[in-house]
Scaffold this motif. Sequence first.
Motif, PDB file in Angstrom:
ATOM      1  N   VAL A 105       0.863  -1.184   0.000  1.00 12.77           N
ATOM      2  CA  VAL A 105       0.000   0.000   0.000  1.00 12.77           C
ATOM      3  C   VAL A 105       0.898   1.232   0.000  1.00 12.77           C
ATOM      4  CG1 VAL A 105      -1.842  -1.178   1.278  1.00 12.77           C
ATOM      5  CG2 VAL A 105      -0.120   0.130   2.533  1.00 12.77           C
ATOM      6  N   PRO A 106       0.396   2.403  -0.436  1.00 10.09           N
ATOM      7  CA  PRO A 106       1.214   3.624  -0.416  1.00 10.09           C
ATOM      8  C   PRO A 106       1.642   3.980   1.007  1.00 10.09           C
ATOM      9  CG  PRO A 106      -0.765   3.923  -1.757  1.00 10.09           C
ATOM     10  CD  PRO A 106      -0.936   2.624  -1.036  1.00 10.09           C
ATOM     11  N   TYR A 107       2.808   4.609   1.121  1.00 10.13           N
ATOM     12  CA  TYR A 107       3.298   4.987   2.443  1.00 10.13           C
ATOM     13  C   TYR A 107       2.330   5.929   3.148  1.00 10.13           C
ATOM     14  CZ  TYR A 107       7.765   2.850   1.266  1.00 10.13           C
ATOM     15  OH  TYR A 107       8.744   1.952   0.915  1.00 10.13           O
ATOM     16  N   SER A 108       1.635   6.773   2.397  1.00  7.50           N
ATOM     17  CA  SER A 108       0.677   7.700   3.011  1.00  7.50           C
ATOM     18  C   SER A 108      -0.458   6.965   3.698  1.00  7.50           C
ATOM     19  CB  SER A 108       0.113   8.653   1.954  1.00  7.50           C
ATOM     20  OG  SER A 108      -0.508   7.922   0.908  1.00  7.50           O
ATOM     21  N   LYS A 109      -0.776   5.738   3.235  1.00  4.07           N
ATOM     22  CA  LYS A 109      -1.804   4.923   3.882  1.00  4.07           C
ATOM     23  C   LYS A 109      -1.199   3.976   4.907  1.00  4.07           C
ATOM     24  CE  LYS A 109      -5.111   4.971   0.052  1.00  4.07           C
ATOM     25  NZ  LYS A 109      -5.906   4.140  -0.898  1.00  4.07           N
ATOM     26  N   LEU A 110       0.048   3.620   4.707  1.00  4.51           N
ATOM     27  CA  LEU A 110       0.708   2.679   5.614  1.00  4.51           C
ATOM     28  C   LEU A 110       0.986   3.307   6.972  1.00  4.51           C
ATOM     29  CD1 LEU A 110       2.384  -0.010   6.067  1.00  4.51           C
ATOM     30  CD2 LEU A 110       4.353   1.311   5.272  1.00  4.51           C
ATOM     31  N   LEU A 111       1.406   4.588   6.971  1.00  8.32           N
ATOM     32  CA  LEU A 111       1.901   5.229   8.193  1.00  8.32           C
ATOM     33  C   LEU A 111       0.883   6.210   8.764  1.00  8.32           C
ATOM     34  CD1 LEU A 111       5.533   5.961   6.943  1.00  8.32           C
ATOM     35  CD2 LEU A 111       4.740   4.027   8.337  1.00  8.32           C
ATOM     36  N   SER A 112       0.506   5.988  10.004  1.00 12.33           N
ATOM     37  CA  SER A 112      -0.435   6.915  10.648  1.00 12.33           C
ATOM     38  C   SER A 112       0.223   8.250  10.961  1.00 12.33           C
ATOM     39  CB  SER A 112      -0.990   6.284  11.932  1.00 12.33           C
ATOM     40  OG  SER A 112       0.059   5.994  12.845  1.00 12.33           O
ATOM     41  N   ASN A 113       1.555   8.268  11.098  1.00 14.00           N
ATOM     42  CA  ASN A 113       2.280   9.526  11.332  1.00 14.00           C
ATOM     43  C   ASN A 113       3.104   9.907  10.110  1.00 14.00           C
ATOM     44  OD1 ASN A 113       4.018   7.342  11.744  1.00 14.00           O
ATOM     45  ND2 ASN A 113       5.248   8.444  13.272  1.00 14.00           N
ATOM     46  N   TYR A 114       2.518   9.672   8.933  1.00  9.70           N
ATOM     47  CA  TYR A 114       3.183   9.956   7.663  1.00  9.70           C
ATOM     48  C   TYR A 114       3.621  11.415   7.574  1.00  9.70           C
ATOM     49  CZ  TYR A 114       3.607  10.734   2.603  1.00  9.70           C
ATOM     50  OH  TYR A 114       4.038  11.098   1.356  1.00  9.70           O
ATOM     51  N   ASN A 115       2.740  12.348   7.938  1.00 11.30           N
ATOM     52  CA  ASN A 115       3.065  13.775   7.821  1.00 11.30           C
ATOM     53  C   ASN A 115       4.231  14.160   8.735  1.00 11.30           C
ATOM     54  OD1 ASN A 115       1.054  14.233   5.912  1.00 11.30           O
ATOM     55  ND2 ASN A 115      -0.497  14.666   7.465  1.00 11.30           N
ATOM     56  N   ALA A 116       4.284  13.578   9.920  1.00  8.88           N
ATOM     57  CA  ALA A 116       5.396  13.862  10.829  1.00  8.88           C
ATOM     58  C   ALA A 116       6.708  13.358  10.236  1.00  8.88           C
ATOM     59  CB  ALA A 116       5.139  13.215  12.184  1.00  8.88           C
ATOM     60  N   LEU A 117       6.671  12.203   9.593  1.00 10.65           N
ATOM     61  CA  LEU A 117       7.870  11.673   8.950  1.00 10.65           C
ATOM     62  C   LEU A 117       8.328  12.604   7.834  1.00 10.65           C
ATOM     63  CD1 LEU A 117       9.950   9.423   8.321  1.00 10.65           C
ATOM     64  CD2 LEU A 117       8.198   8.365   6.861  1.00 10.65           C
ATOM     65  N   VAL A 118       7.390  13.047   7.010  1.00  7.59           N
ATOM     66  CA  VAL A 118       7.738  13.934   5.893  1.00  7.59           C
ATOM     67  C   VAL A 118       8.381  15.216   6.403  1.00  7.59           C
ATOM     68  CG1 VAL A 118       6.772  15.379   4.054  1.00  7.59           C
ATOM     69  CG2 VAL A 118       6.033  12.990   4.296  1.00  7.59           C
ATOM     70  N   ARG A 119       7.820  15.794   7.462  1.00  9.97           N
ATOM     71  CA  ARG A 119       8.388  17.038   8.008  1.00  9.97           C
ATOM     72  C   ARG A 119       9.817  16.833   8.477  1.00  9.97           C
ATOM     73  NH1 ARG A 119       3.101  17.569  10.127  1.00  9.97           N
ATOM     74  NH2 ARG A 119       3.754  16.737  12.151  1.00  9.97           N
ATOM     75  N   ARG A 120      10.071  15.732   9.156  1.00  7.49           N
ATOM     76  CA  ARG A 120      11.439  15.469   9.629  1.00  7.49           C
ATOM     77  C   ARG A 120      12.397  15.242   8.468  1.00  7.49           C
ATOM     78  NH1 ARG A 120      12.439  13.427  14.732  1.00  7.49           N
ATOM     79  NH2 ARG A 120      14.603  13.221  14.018  1.00  7.49           N
TER      80      ARG A 120
ATOM     81  N   GLU B  43      12.155  16.432   5.473  1.00  4.56           N
ATOM     82  CA  GLU B  43      12.379  17.699   4.765  1.00  4.56           C
ATOM     83  C   GLU B  43      13.476  18.525   5.411  1.00  4.56           C
ATOM     84  OE1 GLU B  43       7.967  18.550   2.813  1.00  4.56           O
ATOM     85  OE2 GLU B  43       8.428  19.305   4.819  1.00  4.56           O
ATOM     86  N   ASN B  44      13.709  18.328   6.704  1.00  5.24           N
ATOM     87  CA  ASN B  44      14.742  19.078   7.428  1.00  5.24           C
ATOM     88  C   ASN B  44      15.971  18.222   7.720  1.00  5.24           C
ATOM     89  OD1 ASN B  44      13.353  21.713   7.938  1.00  5.24           O
ATOM     90  ND2 ASN B  44      11.874  20.367   8.924  1.00  5.24           N
ATOM     91  N   SER B  45      16.146  17.180   6.926  1.00  8.83           N
ATOM     92  CA  SER B  45      17.277  16.285   7.123  1.00  8.83           C
ATOM     93  C   SER B  45      18.079  16.174   5.834  1.00  8.83           C
ATOM     94  CB  SER B  45      16.797  14.891   7.539  1.00  8.83           C
ATOM     95  OG  SER B  45      16.239  14.204   6.423  1.00  8.83           O
ATOM     96  N   GLU B  46      19.159  15.389   5.898  1.00 11.85           N
ATOM     97  CA  GLU B  46      19.973  15.149   4.697  1.00 11.85           C
ATOM     98  C   GLU B  46      19.245  14.270   3.684  1.00 11.85           C
ATOM     99  OE1 GLU B  46      21.596  12.082   7.749  1.00 11.85           O
ATOM    100  OE2 GLU B  46      20.345  13.893   7.692  1.00 11.85           O
ATOM    101  N   PHE B  47      18.067  13.748   4.053  1.00 11.18           N
ATOM    102  CA  PHE B  47      17.298  12.890   3.159  1.00 11.18           C
ATOM    103  C   PHE B  47      16.152  13.635   2.478  1.00 11.18           C
ATOM    104  CE2 PHE B  47      18.762  10.107   6.706  1.00 11.18           C
ATOM    105  CZ  PHE B  47      19.711   9.386   5.987  1.00 11.18           C
ATOM    106  N   SER B  48      16.191  14.964   2.484  1.00 15.71           N
ATOM    107  CA  SER B  48      15.069  15.756   1.948  1.00 15.71           C
ATOM    108  C   SER B  48      14.770  15.428   0.488  1.00 15.71           C
ATOM    109  CB  SER B  48      15.362  17.249   2.101  1.00 15.71           C
ATOM    110  OG  SER B  48      16.574  17.594   1.428  1.00 15.71           O
ATOM    111  N   ALA B  49      15.796  15.069  -0.290  1.00 16.72           N
ATOM    112  CA  ALA B  49      15.576  14.770  -1.719  1.00 16.72           C
ATOM    113  C   ALA B  49      14.733  13.524  -1.912  1.00 16.72           C
ATOM    114  CB  ALA B  49      16.908  14.619  -2.433  1.00 16.72           C
ATOM    115  N   LEU B  50      14.600  12.691  -0.878  1.00 18.71           N
ATOM    116  CA  LEU B  50      13.844  11.446  -0.999  1.00 18.71           C
ATOM    117  C   LEU B  50      12.372  11.594  -0.630  1.00 18.71           C
ATOM    118  CD1 LEU B  50      16.414   8.871   0.480  1.00 18.71           C
ATOM    119  CD2 LEU B  50      15.978   9.451  -1.924  1.00 18.71           C
ATOM    120  N   VAL B  51      11.979  12.772  -0.141  1.00 19.65           N
ATOM    121  CA  VAL B  51      10.584  12.982   0.256  1.00 19.65           C
ATOM    122  C   VAL B  51       9.622  12.665  -0.886  1.00 19.65           C
ATOM    123  CG1 VAL B  51       8.872  14.700   0.954  1.00 19.65           C
ATOM    124  CG2 VAL B  51      11.092  14.592   2.129  1.00 19.65           C
ATOM    125  N   PRO B  52       9.858  13.155  -2.129  1.00 14.37           N
ATOM    126  CA  PRO B  52       8.912  12.849  -3.208  1.00 14.37           C
ATOM    127  C   PRO B  52       8.748  11.352  -3.490  1.00 14.37           C
ATOM    128  CG  PRO B  52      10.377  14.644  -3.844  1.00 14.37           C
ATOM    129  CD  PRO B  52      10.924  14.080  -2.578  1.00 14.37           C
TER     130      PRO B  52
END
Length: 287
Positions: A258-273, A275-284
Amino acid sequence: MSDGNIDILVASRQLFVVIGAQRTGTNILREILNTNEQIAMLGEVLTPSTAPAHWDNFCRGLPIGSIHPANLSEAESLLDQYFEFVDYRIRNHWEGNGKNGSHAIGVDIKYNQLKRIAPSNWSTTQPFILSYLRSRRAILIHTTRNIIHCAISTLIASQRNLWHNYDGVVIDRAYEIDVTECLAHARSILREQDTFLSSADGCRIVNSRYESLIEDLRRAGPSDEIPEGRGPLRDIARILNVPFHFRNDRRLQKAINVPYSKLLSNYNALVRRLENSEFSALVPTLE
């Protein structure tokens, strides 16, 4: 083992070792490679298992002193014996005797297992196993994957206690992961990967990126036969000197389906972190 015996061993079959982190596609790669009659690959042989050809079970049949090599020569001899044993098991005990004529035999070893076997006087930081494999002209298949996908998959597999999906299990709920732990695991994998690459200088390496391997599978469409094309399977077939003949038997299915947005209940919190890390290019790539 003398150099002459090594040459005979190499002439009879090509040794290869799949090396990478957990959740980098080593199991699906093994399933695919084993559909080629010229290739036989075993799973994580340094992980405890009831399988006779795994390292721990091989060692149980040896004199106690021999499983603790004191020097380089003894350690090399021990691994020579082990891979001869693996070769014997594959040629004589594979289901249906289907691999007795295989040209290439391989095993799966994870980054964090590379230092498990070494002579007691081994003083360098380079894993002895890599030194041994280089001296035996083994081929290393290095598996990699989107580092954040890899970290998420590891954490979810641990929560579900489902590491390999052979039964078509579908995810029917959302999971929460520790975002700090996820980033820490991703960084740990990168460190292990860098250590491996710096230690494997001089080894024959072919890369198998999980995302590219999936593209290889997609070329098959509804057919079982995988058509030859640009990708890791073609590179592996060439370096192992075997014909390109692979199938997708669909025994092993994706654990996360399933998509990560449906898999993770704290998906938005993960994305925010992220975006402010060395892994920001992988957010998309999580969308």
